[in-house]
Structures are given as C-alpha cells and as structure tokens.
Scaffold this active site. Structure first.
Site, PDB file in Angstrom:
ATOM      1  N   CYS A  13       3.446   6.015  52.966  1.00 43.33           N
ATOM      2  CA  CYS A  13       2.398   6.055  53.992  1.00 43.33           C
ATOM      3  C   CYS A  13       2.302   4.700  54.668  1.00 43.33           C
ATOM      4  O   CYS A  13       3.007   3.751  54.294  1.00 43.33           O
ATOM      5  CB  CYS A  13       1.052   6.439  53.375  1.00 43.33           C
ATOM      6  SG  CYS A  13       0.452   5.248  52.181  1.00 43.33           S
ATOM      7  N   CYS A  16       1.816   1.523  52.641  1.00 39.44           N
ATOM      8  CA  CYS A  16       3.008   0.934  52.032  1.00 39.44           C
ATOM      9  C   CYS A  16       3.667  -0.065  52.983  1.00 39.44           C
ATOM     10  O   CYS A  16       3.964  -1.208  52.612  1.00 39.44           O
ATOM     11  CB  CYS A  16       4.013   2.016  51.656  1.00 39.44           C
ATOM     12  SG  CYS A  16       3.435   3.213  50.451  1.00 39.44           S
ATOM     13  N   CYS A  80      45.240 -13.645  36.627  1.00 41.09           N
ATOM     14  CA  CYS A  80      44.589 -13.879  35.338  1.00 41.09           C
ATOM     15  C   CYS A  80      43.080 -13.726  35.483  1.00 41.09           C
ATOM     16  O   CYS A  80      42.573 -13.476  36.581  1.00 41.09           O
ATOM     17  CB  CYS A  80      44.926 -15.264  34.781  1.00 41.09           C
ATOM     18  SG  CYS A  80      44.228 -16.611  35.760  1.00 41.09           S
ATOM     19  N   CYS A  83      41.138 -15.564  38.182  1.00 48.44           N
ATOM     20  CA  CYS A  83      41.161 -14.986  39.537  1.00 48.44           C
ATOM     21  C   CYS A  83      40.001 -14.007  39.733  1.00 48.44           C
ATOM     22  O   CYS A  83      39.260 -14.092  40.719  1.00 48.44           O
ATOM     23  CB  CYS A  83      42.485 -14.254  39.782  1.00 48.44           C
ATOM     24  SG  CYS A  83      43.943 -15.290  39.658  1.00 48.44           S
ATOM     25  N   ASP A 495      17.638  17.594  21.393  1.00 50.78           N
ATOM     26  CA  ASP A 495      16.820  18.679  21.919  1.00 50.78           C
ATOM     27  C   ASP A 495      17.305  19.974  21.258  1.00 50.78           C
ATOM     28  O   ASP A 495      18.484  20.090  20.903  1.00 50.78           O
ATOM     29  CB  ASP A 495      17.001  18.756  23.443  1.00 50.78           C
ATOM     30  CG  ASP A 495      16.246  19.916  24.048  1.00 50.78           C
ATOM     31  OD1 ASP A 495      15.031  20.001  23.831  1.00 50.78           O
ATOM     32  OD2 ASP A 495      16.887  20.750  24.718  1.00 50.78           O
ATOM     33  N   ASP A 694      19.995  18.812  27.522  1.00 52.75           N
ATOM     34  CA  ASP A 694      20.723  19.522  28.575  1.00 52.75           C
ATOM     35  C   ASP A 694      19.866  19.958  29.741  1.00 52.75           C
ATOM     36  O   ASP A 694      20.385  20.386  30.765  1.00 52.75           O
ATOM     37  CB  ASP A 694      21.416  20.764  27.989  1.00 52.75           C
ATOM     38  CG  ASP A 694      20.403  21.861  27.662  1.00 52.75           C
ATOM     39  OD1 ASP A 694      19.298  21.526  27.170  1.00 52.75           O
ATOM     40  OD2 ASP A 694      20.698  23.039  27.910  1.00 52.75           O
ATOM     41  N   ASP A 698      14.654  17.173  30.068  1.00 52.73           N
ATOM     42  CA  ASP A 698      15.171  16.148  29.155  1.00 52.73           C
ATOM     43  C   ASP A 698      15.504  14.848  29.880  1.00 52.73           C
ATOM     44  O   ASP A 698      15.734  13.823  29.238  1.00 52.73           O
ATOM     45  CB  ASP A 698      16.445  16.648  28.447  1.00 52.73           C
ATOM     46  CG  ASP A 698      16.180  17.833  27.535  1.00 52.73           C
ATOM     47  OD1 ASP A 698      15.108  17.859  26.909  1.00 52.73           O
ATOM     48  OD2 ASP A 698      17.029  18.735  27.463  1.00 52.73           O
TER      49      ASP A 698
END
Length: 799
Positions: A13, A16, A80, A83, A495, A694, A698
C-alpha cells in the site's frame, strides 16, 4: 550525484512506499522517489557517501526486498583456486552484485545482481578486465562435446610438447650423478639445439602460463600461472645467458637447464590433460540425465500428425505417443490408455497404468498402447529439466568448507614467491656462495611444487561427484551447503500422510455380516457419485476385485455422515454409526469389531441395504512398504525419528507402532500452521533437525528445519521450500542422503589433506635441494589428478 532505479518487492500500500521513501531520504546525500504502482524506487545518491549496496541493505532492513536476478556464465582461462577467488572478489565489489559464486571445476559462475544497477554485459566485461573470458551459459548446450574438444586439445598439446622435450630429457639422463652407460647424441648436446627445442615449448606450449600470469599480475594478484612462468622462465633464461657466454668463449662448460623448463611444462600439460579427463567424468551424472530427454514429438497440427523437435512443442498441443516411444513433455492423457515406465523419475520398476485425465511425465517410456496427451509443461518447466537444473546448481555451488580453501589459496601464491626468493638467496649467499645452479634449481622446485591447483579442486570435484551420485539414486541436493549440512542431522521429523503412508486411503478389510458379493456391488455403486476419498477407496477396491459398479438411480451425500443411494429399487446406506442411528438401523452388534479397527488406526464404515446392516469396511492410509525399514536404518545410525500428523492420537500411535517410532516421539493433532513450531521445539533442545514432508502445509516446517527434505511425489510448493528432494518418495533415501553427505565430507577432507600435504610438505624438501625441478613438476601435476581421482571414488561408494 548518481541515479539508479531499484525494483522493490513486498510493498502492499501507499504506507509502504512512503515509509521506504522517508527512510531513504533521511540518509545523507540521498534523494528517493518510490512509486508503488511500478514497484520502483528512483534514487539519487552521493557516491562518496553511499553505494547501491547500502541502499539495498537499508530497504532490506525495512522488511522489503530489491528484486534480483541470476545469470549463469561459462568462464574460461582459470587455472587454479586463486583465479576463481579473484573473479569472485572482483565481481562482489561491483555495485549491484550481491553474490558471485565461481566454480573452478565446472568453469562456471552464478552471479546474483540487481537489474537497473548493473547489467549482464557489465558483469561479463568485468570478468574480461580481470583477464578471463565469459559468456552467458546457453540452455541445452552440448557440454559433453565441449569437454571432449578440451581434452583432445590438451592431449595434442602434450604430444607436441613431449616430442620436443624428449631429446632434452636425454641430456638430463646423460648428466645423472651415477653412470647409466648412456650419453645423448652430440647434436642434442649442442646448446643452440636445446635453445630452439626448449624455446618452442617455453613460448608456444607455455604461452597460456605467460598470458595467465600477466593477467594476474596486472590485477595485483598471483596464481598458479605466475609460479609456473617464474620457475620455467628462470631456468630458460639462465640457460640462454649460459649459451651466449659459451658462444663468446667466456665459459667452456655452460650450465644448461633447458630440459628443466621444457620437461616441467610438458609434465604440467600432462597433468592438465589427466585432470580434464577426470573432470569430464565428474559431470557424467548431468550427461546421463540430458541423454534421457526425448528428442522429437508427434503433434497434431491442422488435423495432421507432424513430427517436430521436442523443444518446439507448445503448451496445450496434442501429442500422439506410440508404444516404445518416450513421453516428450509433461502433460495429461486425453485419449487411450497404456502402461508407462516411470522408473527414471520415481525409481519404481513396475510400469504405472495410465488412463484419461492421468498425468504423465516427460522422458518416461510408453510401454504399450497408443495414447494422445495434452502438453502442460514444456522446455525448462518439465520434471526432468527441473531435476537437471537442481543437479547443475548443486554441482556449481560451494560448500562452506570450500571457503577455507579459497582463503588459503588467496594468500598462498605470494607466500610461495617469497619463500622461493629466500631459498635462492640462502643457497647463493650462504649454502653454496656464488654458485647459480643449485640456488636456481632449489628456488624453481619451490615455485613449482607449491602450485595450488589441487587445493582449488579439492572441494568442488567432490561436490560434483557426490551430488551426481545422489541424483542417480533419486536424491537431489539443491546446493553444496546442503550436501555438507546433511551429515550433521541428529533428528528426523517425518510427516505421516503421504510421507510415512501412501497418502491415499485404501480398503484394508471387509467384514460381511450378511449378504453376498452382489450386495457389495450395491455398496460400491452407492459410493460411485461421492467425491469423498473414503468413497473413492471403496469404488477402487470393488474395481480391483472385478466387482461390477453401477450408476445409482438416486444419490444424496449426508455431510460428515455418509451417503444414501437408490439402486435397483433398493435403499443403500454407507457411512458412520450416526448415519445408521439416524435411519434407525441397529449397529450395536458390530461395536466390538468397529473398536478393534479403530484401535488399529483404521476408519470403519458401515453399509446397510434396505434397513439391514450388511458390511463393515475398514479403510486406512496404508504405510509405504519401505517406511519401517527406512526408520530402522535411521535409528541404527543413532538418529532419533519423530512423527508429526494432524490425525488423532489413536490413529497416530497405531501408525507409529507399526513403523517402529516410539510413542513419546509422536506429535499428533498438529495444525498445519503449528508444524514449524514442532521443528523449533526440537531445535531448541540442541538437535540438528531434518524435516521430511510432501504437502503444501509442510512448506513452513521444511523451510524452518536445518535440512528440509521433500518427497518428490509431493507438491511443487513443498519441493521448492526444501533443501533436498527425495525423488519417488522412498524413505530409505533419507538414510542414503545422510550417508552420502558423510562420505562426501570425508572425501573432501581427504582431498584437502593431500592437497596441503603436496604443497606444504613439498616446499621444505624442495628448499633444501632434495627435489629436482622436474620431479617437483611431476608431483604438482599429479597432485591435481590424485585429488580428482579420489573424488571419483564416490561414484562407486555404497550407501
């Protein structure tokens, strides 16, 4: 004053936007205008007082965000760890770049940046200014052929260098302190012959070392190229001076070290060749996944079948898939039926029957029956593309332990150069005053043995192989930090529904009080129109048993109690005790059996026909076949296992008892919004917690846990919130993930030990003159090969 535009997220809004604007304007030398509708902040700021990152940090502290984007780059020219560290530091200092992750093994970089502040072109330009080449990584590029070309080029360069260096190696054998009865041909002993042969190796084959050293030094840093260029140049140019002195008659016996520079470069190139071959094998998991993708699809366009490349398939198009063909993209069946081999995604070897409205996964195999499907997810949105992306991100990410190696390599090269200078001075002025040869050999050996190649490869190669090995086993780590963090898990919170159990109610028992199979047909027919999961399980049970299921002539769902239906002039009731009581049907005789089912955690349903009780049907969400074994494996590893569910205590404890979870480790009747609190409760006890789930509900708990593991058969939201995805839903993969993490970390620590052992252990040996430069070169080259080879052992590890 400099102006920039920031795309602000999280504003809801005018309050903000006003708040952000007010706080930014309070900063000295800042003028801000925040537009809510465009979600954009236009900010003018004094560069002497603030940076863009200061502005972004201030917005973040207010509880909002600044939109970022990521770009993946292919970076060439790194030799290496120094770098990759230098590129990271250089990019991280750019305004608008919040994170730069450069991976030496994969030669890639992932850059997080703020659009409007910095562009991708500017990022690439910065990489080029640092002395390297970068291009935006292309999707579906042929990485395998690119690697093959790199390996082929290194092999050819080594062969060319070896041919030129071999005659010089003969001169070295001839000058051994002990007599081998061999001397090199005179024309090879001739200084100007050696000058030409060594010069070609030094400035043609060794050119990349010079260009790499120049780029590093021009950016006020040092890397492996600096060490190699310094060491080989010292040997070569000292030999050139000796050759000129010989030519002018100033010396009769020139001290030539042409063979040292040439053989050193040849051995280092050989090491790079072996390293490239080994690194190519670390990306085998990605290549294998890419090879699974379908190449073509048969679509229906303008009423005709047309075969097109799979990347041209559009969402909504109809695709015909014949027996033996791969499903081109993700979608649903709209015509026909078949069995689909989904083992490459789910790990299940038994083909899955598919009918109209069932979903199919791209790149799985149609075993029998022609189907017509509708494309729903194409290109990078398919399940397999998502898996490939997760594995690529994991292989390109850094584990926290790698930060230590990066810090070491960042200061290692300058220290080595200093040690080499001190070594030379000590030999020339103290040990063997005025004699160039021993001082030169000792300092060159120090420079060469200390190249930090192995140190830079120690962690990323193990992460690449470990994450690839996990992907092959159905375990997808989203990043190296999660692969490292999984080893520390002390407690696993599971779960229940869809994780420990199948997530689909199934009829487990049918007790016939009176009647026959024909009567059960009426019960199943009564449930046919109901959308309740329990009703669907009754219909599914009848179908599996070959019992006829008819369409009821009348149907009424009694909310919370069951259904009433009319079939063939008979009244059929299916539901709870309350439904029977309301319809004056006596169910008291069945109470003992009902109580027994409920004690087992099953839902008991009563069925009556024409006012007479006929059946008791027990329905339960059955435990997955692997759940009990998986939980036992975790407990055997000393990991505490907990279960969390929204079900009542009776059902929860029945399931827990079946799978071997202690009663005191069961959290029952947990509301979705409170699941994350259970994770925090365990964390507050000092435990490192893995949450496995799942469902959408969760997701908060998965995000709160130290390691979130999502079941791959679950929702996209859960998978997005998790750190590890267990493809196919087999819970034994939890134990495998933890074991793989432990083995990978052990492998990384072995690599770091050997890398540091080669470097720090070899330096004092080289400094006291016990290590010839060419031996140092061979040891340095093969240190990288040994580290990568050790990482590749993970491919054969059992867990």
């Amino acid at each position: 004053m400099k102006q920039t535009q920031l795309n602000v997220t999280g504003m809801t809004c005018a309050a903000c936007s006003s708040r952000i604007e007010k706080v930014l304007n309070k900063m000295d030398g800042v003028e801000a205008n925040v537009n809510l509708s465009m979600e954009r902040a236009t900010v003018s700021y004094d560069e002497d007082q603030h940076s863009v990152n200061d502005l972004i940090e201030k917005i973040d502290k207010l509880g909002y965000g600044v939109q970022e984007e990521k770009v993946d780059l292919d970076i060439s020219g790194m030799t290496c760890a120094a770098c990759s560290t230098r590129i990271e530091k250089g990019l991280s200092r750019m305004q608008g770049v919040s994170d730069a992750n450069i991976n030496l093994s994969t030669e890639t970089g992932t850059i997080s940046y703020t659009p409007g502040v910095v562009s991708v072109d500017e990022v690439i330009e910065k990489v080029k200014k640092l002395g390297y080449d970068a291009v935006v990584k292309q999707e579906n590029q042929d990485t395998a052929s690119k690697k093959e070309k790199e390996i082929r080029d290194k092999r050819n360069k080594f062969i060319f260098s070896a041919i030129l260096s071999f005659p010089l190696l003969l001169t070295m054998i001839g000058h051994m302190p002990f007599d081998l009865g061999f001397s090199a041909p005179a024309f090879i002993e001739y200084p100007w012959t050696q000058f030409v042969l060594a010069g070609i190796v030094q400035f043609y084959v060794g050119l990349p070392f010079y260009t790499g050293a120049y780029r590093a030094l021009s950016n006020k840093s040092a890397n492996m190229d600096v060490l190699v260029a310094l060491g080989t140049s010292a040997a070569y140019f000292y030999s050139v001076v000796q050759t000129i002195l010989w030519q002018t008659g100033a010396t009769m016996h020139p001290e030539l070290y042409f063979e040292t520079s040439a053989v050193l470069i040849t051995l280092i190139i050989l090491g790079k060749y072996f390293e490239a071959m080994a690194k190519g094998r670390t990306t085998a998991a990605i290549s294998k996944l890419v090879s699974l993708q379908a190449k073509e699809a048969t679509v229906i366009r303008n009423g005709k079948e047309e075969q097109i490349p799979v990347d041209q398939v559009q969402v909504g198009e109809q695709i015909i898939v014949k027996p033996g063909e791969k499903i081109p993209v993700d979608g649903k069946v709209i015509e026909g039926s078949s069995s689909i081999d989904e083992s490459m995604i789910t790990g299940e070897s038994i083909p899955v029957d598919k009918k109209i409205e069932d979903h199919v996964i791209g790149s799985t195999i149609n075993k029998n029956g022609t189907i017509t499907m509708e494309a729903q997810k194409v290109g990078k949105d398919t399940a397999l593309a998502g898996i490939i992306k997760i594995v690529e991100d994991a292989q390109g990410s850094k584990a926290p332990i790698q930060r230590m190696a990066d810090k070491i390599s960042g200061i290692f090269v300058p220290i080595v150069v200093a040690i080499a200078v001190v070594t030379f001075a000590s030999w020339f002025f103290i040990v063997d005053p005025g004699v160039w040869g021993p001082a030169l050999e000792a300092s060159i050996a120090v420079l060469v043995i200390a190249c930090p190649c192995a140190l830079g490869l120690a962690t990323p190669t193990s992460i690449m192989v470990g994450s690839g090995r996990g992907a092959e086993s159905g375990i997808l780590f989203k990043g190296g930090e999660y692969l490292e963090g999984t080893q520390a898990i002390q407690a696993v919170l599971l779960d229940k529904t869809g994780t420990i159990t199948e997530g689909k109610p199934r009829v487990t028992d049918v007790v016939t009080l009176s009647g026959s199979e024909e009567d059960f047909s009426l019960v199943a027919s009564a449930e046919k129109r109901s959308e309740h999961p329990l009703a669907e399980s009754v219909v599914a049970y009848a179908t599996e048993k070959g019992i006829e299921v008819q369409n009821p002539t009348s149907f009424e769902a009694v909310s919370g109690h069951g259904v009433t239906s009319g079939i063939d002039g008979k009244e059929v009731l299916v539901g709870t005790r309350k439904l029977m009581k309301e319809r004056n049907i006596d169910s008291s005789a069945s109470e003992e059996q009902l109580a027994a089912f409920e004690k087992e955690g099953k839902t008991a349903v009563l069925a009556a026909i024409d006012g007479e009780l006929r059946f008791i049907i027990a329905i339960a969400d059955t435990v997955k076949p692997t759940s009990t074994q998986a939980i036992k494996e975790l407990q055997d590893e000393g990991i505490e296992v907990y279960m969390m569910t929204g079900d009542n205590q009776l059902t929860a404890k029945a399931v827990a008892k079946e799978v071997g979870i202690p009663e005191e480790n069961v959290f029952a009747e947990v509301l979705p919004e409170n699941k994350a609190d259970q994770v925090k409760k365990l964390q507050n006890e000092g435990k490192k917690v893995a949450m496995v789930g799942d469902g959408i509900n969760d997701a908060p708990a998965l995000a709160t846990a130290d390691i979130g593991m999502a079941i791959g058969t679950g929702t996209d939201v859960a998978i997005e919130a998790a750190d590890v995805t267990l493809v196919g839903g087999d819970l034994t993969n939890i134990s495998k993930a933890i074991k793989l993490s432990k083995k990978t970390m052990r492998n990384i620590k072995q690599n770091l030990f050997w890398a540091l052992f080669y470097n720090s252990g070899g330096i004092p040996i080289a400094a006291v003159g016990f290590l010839a430069p060419w031996v140092a070169g061979a040891a340095m080259a093969f240190s990288s090969v040994s580290v990568v080879s050790n990482s590749l052992r993970l491919k054969k590890q059992k867990f």
